[in-house]
Design a protein around this motif. Structure first.
Motif, PDB file in Angstrom:
ATOM      1  N   ASP A 133       0.822  -1.209   0.000  1.00  8.36           N
ATOM      2  CA  ASP A 133       0.000   0.000   0.000  1.00  8.36           C
ATOM      3  C   ASP A 133       0.862   1.269   0.000  1.00  8.36           C
ATOM      4  O   ASP A 133       0.623   2.182  -0.790  1.00  8.36           O
ATOM      5  CB  ASP A 133      -0.905   0.025   1.230  1.00  8.36           C
ATOM      6  CG  ASP A 133      -1.916  -1.100   1.247  1.00  8.36           C
ATOM      7  OD1 ASP A 133      -1.658  -2.142   0.627  1.00  8.36           O
ATOM      8  OD2 ASP A 133      -2.957  -0.936   1.892  1.00  8.36           O
TER       9      ASP A 133
ATOM     10  N   TRP B  61       1.269   4.102  -2.966  1.00  5.03           N
ATOM     11  CA  TRP B  61       0.988   5.524  -2.727  1.00  5.03           C
ATOM     12  C   TRP B  61       2.168   6.392  -3.107  1.00  5.03           C
ATOM     13  O   TRP B  61       2.022   7.416  -3.780  1.00  5.03           O
ATOM     14  CB  TRP B  61       0.604   5.774  -1.274  1.00  5.03           C
ATOM     15  CG  TRP B  61       0.516   7.242  -1.014  1.00  5.03           C
ATOM     16  CD1 TRP B  61       1.401   8.004  -0.323  1.00  5.03           C
ATOM     17  CD2 TRP B  61      -0.469   8.141  -1.524  1.00  5.03           C
ATOM     18  NE1 TRP B  61       1.012   9.324  -0.348  1.00  5.03           N
ATOM     19  CE2 TRP B  61      -0.135   9.439  -1.091  1.00  5.03           C
ATOM     20  CE3 TRP B  61      -1.607   7.978  -2.316  1.00  5.03           C
ATOM     21  CZ2 TRP B  61      -0.891  10.544  -1.412  1.00  5.03           C
ATOM     22  CZ3 TRP B  61      -2.358   9.100  -2.626  1.00  5.03           C
ATOM     23  CH2 TRP B  61      -2.008  10.354  -2.177  1.00  5.03           C
TER      24      TRP B  61
ATOM     25  N   GLN C 110      -5.385   4.126   1.351  1.00 10.09           N
ATOM     26  CA  GLN C 110      -6.626   3.431   1.691  1.00 10.09           C
ATOM     27  C   GLN C 110      -7.844   3.904   0.895  1.00 10.09           C
ATOM     28  O   GLN C 110      -8.614   3.072   0.405  1.00 10.09           O
ATOM     29  CB  GLN C 110      -6.881   3.476   3.203  1.00 10.09           C
ATOM     30  CG  GLN C 110      -5.797   2.788   4.021  1.00 10.09           C
ATOM     31  CD  GLN C 110      -5.388   1.435   3.459  1.00 10.09           C
ATOM     32  OE1 GLN C 110      -6.197   0.520   3.388  1.00 10.09           O
ATOM     33  NE2 GLN C 110      -4.138   1.318   3.038  1.00 10.09           N
ATOM     34  N   PRO C 111      -8.086   5.209   0.707  1.00  7.78           N
ATOM     35  CA  PRO C 111      -9.232   5.617  -0.123  1.00  7.78           C
ATOM     36  C   PRO C 111      -9.124   5.143  -1.570  1.00  7.78           C
ATOM     37  O   PRO C 111     -10.134   4.819  -2.204  1.00  7.78           O
ATOM     38  CB  PRO C 111      -9.204   7.148  -0.046  1.00  7.78           C
ATOM     39  CG  PRO C 111      -8.415   7.465   1.167  1.00  7.78           C
ATOM     40  CD  PRO C 111      -7.430   6.353   1.333  1.00  7.78           C
TER      41      PRO C 111
ATOM     42  N   TRP D  65      -7.615   2.353  -2.519  1.00  4.94           N
ATOM     43  CA  TRP D  65      -7.923   0.922  -2.467  1.00  4.94           C
ATOM     44  C   TRP D  65      -9.432   0.697  -2.356  1.00  4.94           C
ATOM     45  O   TRP D  65      -9.992  -0.149  -3.050  1.00  4.94           O
ATOM     46  CB  TRP D  65      -7.194   0.259  -1.303  1.00  4.94           C
ATOM     47  CG  TRP D  65      -7.546  -1.176  -1.138  1.00  4.94           C
ATOM     48  CD1 TRP D  65      -8.244  -1.730  -0.112  1.00  4.94           C
ATOM     49  CD2 TRP D  65      -7.251  -2.248  -2.041  1.00  4.94           C
ATOM     50  NE1 TRP D  65      -8.396  -3.075  -0.311  1.00  4.94           N
ATOM     51  CE2 TRP D  65      -7.794  -3.423  -1.497  1.00  4.94           C
ATOM     52  CE3 TRP D  65      -6.588  -2.326  -3.253  1.00  4.94           C
ATOM     53  CZ2 TRP D  65      -7.690  -4.658  -2.116  1.00  4.94           C
ATOM     54  CZ3 TRP D  65      -6.485  -3.554  -3.878  1.00  4.94           C
ATOM     55  CH2 TRP D  65      -7.025  -4.695  -3.309  1.00  4.94           C
ATOM     56  N   GLU D  66     -10.080   1.469  -1.506  1.00  5.42           N
ATOM     57  CA  GLU D  66     -11.532   1.331  -1.354  1.00  5.42           C
ATOM     58  C   GLU D  66     -12.259   1.618  -2.662  1.00  5.42           C
ATOM     59  O   GLU D  66     -13.213   0.924  -3.009  1.00  5.42           O
ATOM     60  CB  GLU D  66     -12.026   2.248  -0.238  1.00  5.42           C
ATOM     61  CG  GLU D  66     -11.589   1.800   1.139  1.00  5.42           C
ATOM     62  CD  GLU D  66     -11.923   2.796   2.226  1.00  5.42           C
ATOM     63  OE1 GLU D  66     -12.723   3.722   1.985  1.00  5.42           O
ATOM     64  OE2 GLU D  66     -11.370   2.639   3.328  1.00  5.42           O
ATOM     65  N   ARG D  67     -11.814   2.616  -3.405  1.00  6.30           N
ATOM     66  CA  ARG D  67     -12.428   2.934  -4.692  1.00  6.30           C
ATOM     67  C   ARG D  67     -12.201   1.806  -5.693  1.00  6.30           C
ATOM     68  O   ARG D  67     -13.117   1.408  -6.414  1.00  6.30           O
ATOM     69  CB  ARG D  67     -11.869   4.251  -5.242  1.00  6.30           C
ATOM     70  CG  ARG D  67     -12.636   4.706  -6.482  1.00  6.30           C
ATOM     71  CD  ARG D  67     -12.117   6.005  -7.039  1.00  6.30           C
ATOM     72  NE  ARG D  67     -10.817   5.750  -7.660  1.00  6.30           N
ATOM     73  CZ  ARG D  67      -9.774   6.536  -7.554  1.00  6.30           C
ATOM     74  NH1 ARG D  67      -9.825   7.646  -6.856  1.00  6.30           N
ATOM     75  NH2 ARG D  67      -8.639   6.239  -8.149  1.00  6.30           N
TER      76      ARG D  67
ATOM     77  N   VAL E 144     -11.694  -1.404  -5.099  1.00  8.83           N
ATOM     78  CA  VAL E 144     -12.503  -2.565  -4.721  1.00  8.83           C
ATOM     79  C   VAL E 144     -13.987  -2.314  -5.001  1.00  8.83           C
ATOM     80  O   VAL E 144     -14.699  -3.214  -5.445  1.00  8.83           O
ATOM     81  CB  VAL E 144     -12.269  -2.935  -3.238  1.00  8.83           C
ATOM     82  CG1 VAL E 144     -13.237  -3.989  -2.771  1.00  8.83           C
ATOM     83  CG2 VAL E 144     -10.835  -3.409  -3.046  1.00  8.83           C
ATOM     84  N   SER E 145     -14.472  -1.090  -4.765  1.00  4.17           N
ATOM     85  CA  SER E 145     -15.889  -0.817  -5.022  1.00  4.17           C
ATOM     86  C   SER E 145     -16.201  -0.785  -6.524  1.00  4.17           C
ATOM     87  O   SER E 145     -17.272  -1.194  -6.942  1.00  4.17           O
ATOM     88  CB  SER E 145     -16.322   0.497  -4.374  1.00  4.17           C
ATOM     89  OG  SER E 145     -15.762   1.603  -5.032  1.00  4.17           O
ATOM     90  N   GLU E 146     -15.267  -0.337  -7.349  1.00  4.70           N
ATOM     91  CA  GLU E 146     -15.469  -0.295  -8.774  1.00  4.70           C
ATOM     92  C   GLU E 146     -15.251  -1.642  -9.452  1.00  4.70           C
ATOM     93  O   GLU E 146     -15.737  -1.878 -10.551  1.00  4.70           O
ATOM     94  CB  GLU E 146     -14.556   0.758  -9.421  1.00  4.70           C
ATOM     95  CG  GLU E 146     -14.926   2.185  -9.059  1.00  4.70           C
ATOM     96  CD  GLU E 146     -13.961   3.212  -9.606  1.00  4.70           C
ATOM     97  OE1 GLU E 146     -12.964   2.830 -10.285  1.00  4.70           O
ATOM     98  OE2 GLU E 146     -14.188   4.406  -9.367  1.00  4.70           O
TER      99      GLU E 146
ATOM    100  N   PRO F 110     -15.686  -5.150  -7.924  1.00  2.97           N
ATOM    101  CA  PRO F 110     -15.988  -6.051  -6.809  1.00  2.97           C
ATOM    102  C   PRO F 110     -15.488  -7.483  -6.994  1.00  2.97           C
ATOM    103  O   PRO F 110     -15.238  -8.179  -6.034  1.00  2.97           O
ATOM    104  CB  PRO F 110     -17.519  -6.005  -6.705  1.00  2.97           C
ATOM    105  CG  PRO F 110     -17.987  -5.430  -7.990  1.00  2.97           C
ATOM    106  CD  PRO F 110     -16.883  -4.626  -8.545  1.00  2.97           C
TER     107      PRO F 110
END
Length: 81
Positions: free
Chosen positions: A14, A18, A65-66, A68-70, A72-74, A76
């Motif tokens: 991570d 970054w 982290q944000p 990574w979250e984006r 994973v959400s885009e 799935p």
């Protein structure tokens, strides 16, 4: 590795990602500044202080982290086996 881009490592994947992304954005900013004229470099003290404040591995991990979250959400099914 001259003329082959840039490399980055970190204690975690991570943080390495970054800092790679940040370095790429910095390169883009520098190219735009140079295209606009003669950029004024930071003085050494300001550069050192900035690195001390935002240059740590924990900052790199946290800042990713944000992203990574984006991802994973885009996408799935990215982690599906």
């Amino acid at each position: 590795l001259a003329n082959h881009g840039h490399l980055r490592v970190g204690r975690t994947v991570d943080s390495a990602i970054w800092w790679f992304v940040t370095m790429e954005r910095s390169f883009q900013s520098e190219l735009m500044a140079r295209a606009a004229g003669d950029p004024v470099p930071l003085d050494e003290e300001t550069a050192r202080l900035t690195a001390e404040q935002v240059g740590g591995e924990d900052v790199g991990w946290f800042a990713f982290q944000p992203i990574w979250e984006r991802i994973v959400s885009e996408q799935p099914d990215l982690l599906a086996e």
